[in-house]
Design a protein around this motif. Structure first.
Motif, mmCIF file in Angstrom:
data_model
loop_
_atom_site.group_PDB
_atom_site.id
_atom_site.type_symbol
_atom_site.label_atom_id
_atom_site.label_comp_id
_atom_site.label_asym_id
_atom_site.label_seq_id
_atom_site.Cartn_x
_atom_site.Cartn_y
_atom_site.Cartn_z
ATOM 1 N N ASP A 211 -39.205 25.798 62.554
ATOM 2 C CA ASP A 211 -40.503 26.198 63.099
ATOM 3 C C ASP A 211 -40.739 27.700 63.033
ATOM 4 O O ASP A 211 -41.747 28.197 63.546
ATOM 5 C CB ASP A 211 -40.663 25.706 64.537
ATOM 6 C CG ASP A 211 -39.685 26.355 65.502
ATOM 7 O OD1 ASP A 211 -38.802 27.119 65.041
ATOM 8 O OD2 ASP A 211 -39.787 26.098 66.712
ATOM 9 N N ARG A 215 -35.812 27.027 65.756
ATOM 10 C CA ARG A 215 -35.515 25.604 65.945
ATOM 11 C C ARG A 215 -35.482 24.892 64.598
ATOM 12 O O ARG A 215 -36.278 25.179 63.701
ATOM 13 C CB ARG A 215 -36.547 24.940 66.852
ATOM 14 C CG ARG A 215 -36.611 25.504 68.260
ATOM 15 C CD ARG A 215 -37.510 24.662 69.145
ATOM 16 N NE ARG A 215 -38.845 24.490 68.590
ATOM 17 C CZ ARG A 215 -39.779 23.675 69.080
ATOM 18 N NH1 ARG A 215 -39.494 22.932 70.148
ATOM 19 N NH2 ARG A 215 -40.965 23.597 68.537
ATOM 20 N N LEU A 217 -35.355 20.980 62.696
ATOM 21 C CA LEU A 217 -35.596 19.551 62.875
ATOM 22 C C LEU A 217 -34.448 18.776 62.239
ATOM 23 O O LEU A 217 -34.259 18.812 61.021
ATOM 24 C CB LEU A 217 -36.913 19.157 62.212
ATOM 25 C CG LEU A 217 -37.356 17.697 62.416
ATOM 26 C CD1 LEU A 217 -37.686 17.451 63.890
ATOM 27 C CD2 LEU A 217 -38.554 17.365 61.537
ATOM 28 N N SER A 293 -43.996 22.534 63.073
ATOM 29 C CA SER A 293 -43.711 22.804 64.491
ATOM 30 C C SER A 293 -44.305 21.758 65.418
ATOM 31 O O SER A 293 -44.630 22.043 66.562
ATOM 32 C CB SER A 293 -44.228 24.199 64.874
ATOM 33 O OG SER A 293 -45.605 24.313 64.543
ATOM 34 N N TRP A 309 -35.615 18.703 67.780
ATOM 35 C CA TRP A 309 -35.492 20.138 67.533
ATOM 36 C C TRP A 309 -34.161 20.611 68.102
ATOM 37 O O TRP A 309 -33.794 20.277 69.228
ATOM 38 C CB TRP A 309 -36.613 20.903 68.204
ATOM 39 C CG TRP A 309 -37.954 20.787 67.550
ATOM 40 C CD1 TRP A 309 -39.074 20.204 68.061
ATOM 41 C CD2 TRP A 309 -38.316 21.289 66.263
ATOM 42 N NE1 TRP A 309 -40.115 20.311 67.174
ATOM 43 C CE2 TRP A 309 -39.691 20.976 66.056
ATOM 44 C CE3 TRP A 309 -37.628 21.973 65.256
ATOM 45 C CZ2 TRP A 309 -40.370 21.312 64.891
ATOM 46 C CZ3 TRP A 309 -38.301 22.321 64.096
ATOM 47 C CH2 TRP A 309 -39.655 22.006 63.917
#
Length: 501
Positions: A211, A215, A217, A293, A309
């Protein structure tokens, strides 16, 4: 009976689809695989199955072994299937290591053939006297003549592979032969025609989705499926290249959509990393990176357990391959977090204005023949509508709806449809439970003409295709599919399904 035997049937079927002119020559092999017994056994008669490796180096040369007292005869690594071999390819990999010392981790499967054979060789073996007899006196019964069918798998040798040193008893030396000098004419011709190069290229693609604020994914893979790669581990989204993918960027776009209904704008190549596949071979993966995000809980996950996340400080406490952790930590060091707290909907242009919600577009094929409609029974493990009848369907990627329809029809059922022969006949607008799943526009297209007979091209998603009387549809059936079929037959063009806010 070795597990590899069950894999030989689909491998042969796929091979004959690519080489239909060989059906007659391989009719005996097809019969042996359908008959009772184990045709991979070393004493199997009248035919016997072996597997061999076609190892190619960077100079487009093929590895051969020179047995002692062979009179110049050159052979490729290979031999009979053993009980511990999970797949036919595993037999070839085992023989390479036994006979040359090259481990599977220094061999790379090719994007042209993957785990399928480039060639299935056929040769007859003359009668041989058993131990204790001679061809002249025949004091005991000779072993009858029989036929060998050899599944030949192409593998590329990694540039950092150790020096070849014959290890098998009776092997004196190794030799590398150009494609045109390979002793087997059919194999030589197929290698030359394939233009298989010695350069190692990625065959899989994965995405580092972050993001921009620290963070990442990550995808938790299913721990109850030991046959998949990285079971029970946190991993990146991605997968293998398929025939319809023109580039590996097409592969990662498709995989993100199929696995999570995810679209990531601005995906860019990041690096090529090597990992070890489930069969021990080296797998080069093209990594892409892109910004997103949103809320993972709003994605439609079709594989694995969950998406979440994760920040780098949590990596050491998670079940994760060391190579994955090192990769993400390297990326994090190169892309330091901005320090801003990410919002639930994401920053900048990725955020949607209040009250605006992106819709997923699905395409559906309505085929009707003699007042019967084509439905597929979805696999029990499907994330959506398992063990339920549904029309052939898919999600739009970076394509038009009709392009998506044509692609899905071929991928799922082997049907060939001209976009000029389809018409939009119904639209369903709905937002299904569980909330907050995204709202969906489901487009139903009628195909006036098509080529082919429905076949199971994706057995992990669909168990059967069947024509059903449109007035007596099966149960269970996806509710909005039933509503659309009834609407089409009644001449209606639009249905609003359940709307969950």
């Amino acid at each position: 009976m070795p597990p590899a035997l069950t894999r030989l049937r689909p491998l042969l079927a796929a091979y004959l689809d690519r080489n239909p002119g060989e059906r007659s020559a391989l009719a005996g092999l097809s019969a042996a695989l359908e008959a009772e017994g184990d045709p991979t056994g070393t004493t199997a008669l009248p035919s016997h199955i072996t597997c061999s490796a076609v190892v190619i180096d960077r100079h487009q040369r093929v590895l051969h072994l020179r047995p002692e007292e062979s009179g110049g005869l050159l052979l490729r690594p290979g031999g009979p299937v053993e009980a511990a071999d999970d797949t036919p390819l595993a037999t070839a990999l085992r023989k390479v290591e036994e006979e040359t010392g090259i481990a599977a981790s220094f061999l790379v499967r090719t994007p042209e053939f993957r785990d399928g054979p480039i060639d299935v060789g056929v040769h007859d073996v003359v009668p041989q006297p058993v131990e204790g007899g001679t061809a002249e006196t025949e004091p005991v019964e000779n072993r009858p003549g029989h036929r060998h069918y050899d599944f030949r798998f192409v593998l590329r040798l990694a540039d950092d592979a150790p020096h070849l040193a014959p290890r098998a008893e009776g092997v004196a030396d190794t030799a590398w032969l150009p494609f045109e000098e390979v002793p087997c004419p059919t194999l030589s011709a197929k290698l030359t025609a394939s233009a298989a190069g010695g350069a190692i290229v990625p065959v899989n693609a994965s995405a580092i989705v972050h993001d921009g604020r620290g963070r990442y994914l990550l995808h938790l893979r299913d721990a109850n499926k030991p046959w998949i790669w990285e079971p029970g581990c946190w991993s990146l989204l991605g997968g293998g290249r398929e025939p319809q993918d023109r580039t590996l960027r097409d592969t990662i776009v498709r995989e993100l959509s199929e696995e999570a209904g995810l679209t990531v704008a601005g995906l860019e190549p990041y690096a090529v990393e090597n990992v070890t596949g489930t069969d021990g071979t080296r797998v080069p993966i093209q990594l892409f990176t892109g910004l997103w995000s949103g809320d993972p809980n709003r994605l439609r996950l079709t594989e694995g357990v969950m998406l979440a996340w994760v920040t780098p400080e949590k990596f050491p406490h998670m079940t994760m391959l060391g190579t994955t952790r090192a990769l993400l930590e390297r990326h994090a060091a190169e892309h330091p977090a901005s320090g801003e707290e990410p919002s639930a909907d994401g920053p900048g242009p990725a955020a949607e204005p209040s009250g605006r919600l992106l819709h997923v577009v699905g395409v559906h094929l309505y085929l009707e023949r003699d007042d019967r409609v084509l439905l597929g029974l979805r696999h029990p493990d499907s994330a959506y509508a398992g063990r339920t009848w549904h029309v052939l369907a898919g999600h739009c990627e970076a394509e038009t709806a009709t392009e998506c329809l044509v692609r899905e029809a071929y991928e799922e059922a082997g049907l060939v449809i001209d976009p000029a022969d389809v018409e939009l006949v119904h639209t369903v607008h709905l937002r299904e439970r569980p909330a907050p799943s995204p709202p969906r526009l489901q487009l139903f297209f009628r195909a006036r003409r098509w080529e082919g007979t429905p076949e199971l091209r994706e057995p992990d998603k669909c168990l059967a295709w069947q024509w059903w009387n449109a007035e007596d549809l099966p149960e269970p059936i996806v509710p909005y599919a039933r509503a659309a079929i009834e609407g089409i037959r009644a001449g209606r063009t639009y249905t609003e399904g359940e709307w969950v806010r």
